[in-house]
Write a protein that holds these residues in place. Structure first.
Motif: not given
Length: 357
Positions: A184-186, A207, A249, A252
């Motif tokens: 969920g690294c954005g 992501d 995370t 996330v």
């Protein structure tokens, strides 16, 4: 006092509270304009101005600026000097209003979040009727940027100098050249910061939102680490792309459509001696204890984004306050983790955990 009079007094007291909330909403609305148009940053850099001078400095319409300046002065964000007709921002306000990514900056946390989510308001009302969610794609690029701005201080000022020293095993692995996966690294800020601090590491960010992957790739290239990190369009709950020494995370897990599945995937993708660094919401185990100003903010954020995004994917819908420490421990142990350690971090918004396989 009669019962009727007592009831009227209580109603008047509550009316005053609602009016106070509305006053704050208007102040935030006007402040969001100043934040997005760079007006607070202009005051911090260039000093006091009349509406005409501010228009000349920014290229914006004087009439709108005049109204905004008066409104911000009425709200106490700016000060009007009757002697020279100029408005100014006190120096002490700059860290809160103008210093992007600073530890006290509230532009993204409050101003962005209180305006950008208005675009999905009607979709949220329909979700109340249908029980469905609001797809992440509907929120658009501005909301993604708001989340990026909101989380930036964690990575710029907390991750490497504050959090990692409290996790000596994880830090030692990073210093030795760990295989790192941020789920969920954005837009990639955590991966980039770790790449800069630990140049021997091999890092990948995952992501499921394609525009985030594109932005992260560009940001890594601009930061000069594009040759040492990679970003993949991938749902972490489906399994990690390999075995890693450190998995992270950042706010996330509670948003995930399948938090139990994601925990299991992280467990299975972690080296036997590896560490999982989990940052998630600092909330009480009982919903009735999430009250007052912070509880109001957390539930507002939950309705605006966290809950509908999870439900849109047929997910668990934990919501912002759905993963308190007790529940995280229960789910982590069920996923196979042997230990969950909460770090002694004083943060009103986040808890920081280190999990061992």
């Amino acid at each position: 006092m009669t019962l009727e009079a007592d009831g009227r007094g209580a109603a008047e007291d509550f009316m005053e509270k609602v009016f106070g909330d509305y006053v704050g909403a208007n102040a935030i609305f006007m402040a969001a304009i100043g934040d997005r148009l760079g007006l607070f940053k202009d005051f911090a850099s260039n000093g006091p101005a009349t509406s005409a001078e501010l228009a000349a400095r920014t290229g914006l319409a004087e009439r709108y600026l005049r109204e905004w300046l008066d409104g911000m002065a009425a709200a106490g964000y700016l000060i009007f000097d009757e002697a020279d007709g100029r408005y100014s921002m006190p120096e002490a306000y700059a860290p809160v209003l103008a210093e992007e990514s600073g530890m006290m900056f509230l532009g993204a946390a409050f101003f962005d979040y209180s305006t950008n989510y208005g675009e999905t308001f009607h979709a949220l009302l329909e979700a109340f009727r249908s029980g469905d969610g609001v797809p992440q794609e509907l929120y658009g690029q501005e909301v993604a940027e708001s989340i990026e701005r909101f989380t930036a201080p964690w990575f710029e000022h907390q991750l490497v100098p504050v959090w990692l020293p409290l996790m000596p095993e994880a830090r030692a692995r990073l210093e030795a050249g760990a295989r790192v996966c941020d789920v969920g690294c954005g837009q990639g800020r955590a991966v980039i910061k770790l790449a800069q601090a630990f140049p021997e590491c091999e890092l990948v960010g995952l992501d499921r939102y394609e525009p985030a992957i594109q932005a992260a790739t560009e940001h890594a290239r601009a930061a000069g680490v594009g040759d040492r990190v990679r970003f993949e369009l991938h749902d972490g709950a489906a399994g990690l792309p390999g075995r890693f020494d450190v998995v992270t995370t950042f706010d996330v897990l509670h948003d995930s459509a399948d938090p139990a599945g994601l925990l299991a995937a992280i467990h299975d993708g972690l080296d036997p001696e590896g560490r999982y660094v989990c940052v998630d919401i600092n909330c009480a185990d009982r919903s009735q204890d999430n009250v007052g100003p912070m509880g109001t903010v957390l539930y507002g954020l939950s309705l605006a984004y966290c809950l509908p995004v999870s439900l849109a994917r047929g997910g668990a819908g934990l919501g912002t306050c759905g993963l308190p420490e007790g529940r995280l421990r229960e789910m982590a142990l069920a996923a196979g983790f042997s230990q969950v350690r909460r770090l002694p971090v004083d943060d009103p918004f986040n808890n920081v955990y280190e999990l061992s396989r």
